[in-house]
Motif scaffolding. Structure first.
Motif, PDB file in Angstrom:
ATOM      1  N   TYR A 166       0.913  -1.229   0.100  1.00 22.40           N
ATOM      2  CA  TYR A 166       0.018  -0.065   0.012  1.00 22.40           C
ATOM      3  C   TYR A 166       0.911   1.328   0.009  1.00 22.40           C
ATOM      4  CZ  TYR A 166       0.924   0.709   4.997  1.00 22.40           C
ATOM      5  OH  TYR A 166       1.535   0.896   6.167  1.00 22.40           O
ATOM      6  N   ASP A 167       0.480   2.322  -0.419  1.00 28.48           N
ATOM      7  CA  ASP A 167       1.053   3.687  -0.471  1.00 28.48           C
ATOM      8  C   ASP A 167       0.433   4.829   0.264  1.00 28.48           C
ATOM      9  OD1 ASP A 167      -0.903   4.294  -2.388  1.00 28.48           O
ATOM     10  OD2 ASP A 167       0.458   3.691  -4.151  1.00 28.48           O
ATOM     11  N   GLN A 168      -0.702   4.275   0.503  1.00 30.93           N
ATOM     12  CA  GLN A 168      -1.785   5.681   1.327  1.00 30.93           C
ATOM     13  C   GLN A 168      -2.534   4.642   2.447  1.00 30.93           C
ATOM     14  OE1 GLN A 168      -4.292   7.602  -1.160  1.00 30.93           O
ATOM     15  NE2 GLN A 168      -4.826   9.040   0.590  1.00 30.93           N
ATOM     16  N   ARG A 192      -3.564   1.530  -2.694  1.00 31.92           N
ATOM     17  CA  ARG A 192      -2.361   1.574  -3.701  1.00 31.92           C
ATOM     18  C   ARG A 192      -2.840   2.239  -5.082  1.00 31.92           C
ATOM     19  NH1 ARG A 192      -0.447  -3.612  -3.698  1.00 31.92           N
ATOM     20  NH2 ARG A 192      -1.795  -4.196  -5.682  1.00 31.92           N
ATOM     21  N   GLU A 193      -2.318   3.324  -5.286  1.00 31.12           N
ATOM     22  CA  GLU A 193      -2.696   4.272  -6.530  1.00 31.12           C
ATOM     23  C   GLU A 193      -3.883   4.579  -6.664  1.00 31.12           C
ATOM     24  OE1 GLU A 193      -1.055   1.815  -9.795  1.00 31.12           O
ATOM     25  OE2 GLU A 193       1.008   2.327  -9.275  1.00 31.12           O
TER      26      GLU A 193
END
Length: 424
Positions: free
Chosen positions: A346-348, A367-368
């Motif tokens: 995950y990125d957020q 993610r994105e």
């Protein structure tokens, strides 16, 4: 000639697979071979309601004996030591021949491997002392329960879900609980740090003393464990130790039989192994997951149940496929954690609710811009919504998830179009 399906492992997957076989129209013999003297039973309560005394052994069977009798499903206790794929036979020891040590050959037309997983054991000085336990089956839970004494010291080695659930149960039973984890935070491999901090707080409030970044180097005692010794020289008194440091898939039989094995028994979308007469399901199986676009071996009851249904259909030549969204749960104190999806990559992270002082919140992993997982603590509505969004790959606006003034039903975009790619 009557056909025979043999199921190795009296697990959750076995209970569902045998049931589904009859539902799919299998009219032949069904034999389940397990190494415990029990019918398939619910295992998640072992570290929770069973350990705390809320549930008894009599309440754990997945289905009653009468169900299996009615559907002509046979059970035998024993251990399968080899599979001969060319002759379609297996070697069984124990059971009827247990007293004299003899083995016997059983023939099958179809074979289902529901062998599950076993606990990962530590090999440290003193690890063979009495009072050191693992928790995987009913006998383990009964042994731990027999060692519980109000006011005595319990040490939990491992800060994963089993360790935390056991710590909660023993603390509520009046034991003085210490939890040791070699990682920097609890649940470090499966959750965000914000979720780890929440469970650290909750367990501390529950009386559990937590030590992270600490490695156990051994145990000491005179026949029975009395202390847990750590690499930094710290020592912790222990009348009872429970080790929870993960599990290993039981793949030895499959590997020895020449089946494809790689972190589990490799199966296709129909739960078939590299031998078309053999299927596999549950914690031992490694399968491609269409939601995340990669192969995964899942340790979860819902996954075992879904794979068992697909495997039974394959045995009956129905060729169904599994498009399963991973989901899990964990009960600790008054908290029900429901997990939808897999958060790795995950990125957020978006938090909905009060995790710092409250006991109800949800952590959403993106993610994105795509929701890939959610940890929901006492938030059943968020859990249900998250499962739908992830499974259907629906478009959402991440920032809206943090605003509790936005009703749950309005978190989806008005038209909720699916995103272009479903890849992982």
């Amino acid at each position: 000639m009557t056909r025979t399906c043999i199921v190795i492992g009296a697990s959750h997957a076995a209970a569902q697979l045998t049931t589904s076989l009859r539902q799919e129209g299998w009219e032949g013999n069904i034999l389940v071979i397990g190494d415990e003297p029990h019918l398939p039973y619910h295992r998640p309560p072992l570290s929770k309601a069973f350990l705390s005394g809320e549930k008894t052994a009599e309440s754990l069977p997945i289905r009653p004996a009468a169900f299996y009798q009615k559907n002509d499903i046979q059970f035998r206790q024993g251990r399968v030591t080899a599979i001969n794929r060319d002759q379609q036979t297996l070697t069984l020891v124990g059971g009827d021949g247990e007293k004299d040590g003899k083995s016997e050959q059983l023939s099958y037309d179809k074979l289902a491997l529901c062998t599950g997983a076993r606990v990962r054991k530590v090999e440290l000085p003193g690890s063979d002392l009495n009072g050191i336990h693992y928790l995987r089956n009913m006998a383990d839970a009964e042994s731990i329960t027999a060692s519980v004494v109000d006011g005595r010291h319990a040490v939990i080695v491992g800060g994963g879900y089993i360790g935390l659930e056991t710590a909660a149960s023993l603390s509520q039973l009046g034991m003085r609980v210490t939890l040791l984890d070699r990682g920097p935070r609890l649940l470090g491999r499966v959750t965000a740090s914000e979720v780890s901090e929440f469970y650290h707080r909750v367990h501390t409030e529950g009386g559990v003393r937590i030590h992270t970044n600490i490695a156990v180097s051994g145990f000491s005692g005179n026949g029975r464990v009395q202390k847990v010794i750590c690499a930094d020289g710290a020592e912790f008194p222990a009348d009872l130790v429970v080790v929870g440091v993960g599990v290993l898939p039981n793949t030895e039989l499959a590997e020895a039989a020449g089946l494809n094995v790689d972190n589990g028994i490799m199966v296709d979308e129909h739960c078939r192994t590299s031998d078309q007469n053999i299927v596999a399901a549950g914690d031992c199986a490694n399968q491609f997951n269409s939601v995340y676009g990669c192969r995964i071996r899942l340790e979860s009851v819902p996954n075992a149940t879904e794979q068992a249904r697909v495997a039974a259909a394959s045995i009956c030549a129905q060729n169904r496929t599994s498009e399963f969204l991973p989901w899990f749960w964990s009960d600790q104190y008054d908290l029900k954690l429901q997990i939808a999806g897999l958060s790795r990559g995950y990125d957020q992270l978006v938090i909905r609710g009060d995790r710092r002082t409250g006991r109800s919140f949800a952590a959403f992993y993106f993610r994105e811009g795509r929701l890939i997982a959610a940890d929901c603590v006492n938030r059943p509505q968020e859990f249900v919504l998250s499962k739908r969004i992830i499974a259907q790959n629906l478009a959402v606006q991440p920032d809206r998830f943090a605003d509790e003034s936005v009703p749950i039903r309005e978190l989806l975009l008005a038209d909720s179009p699916a995103l272009a790619s479903a890849g992982g």
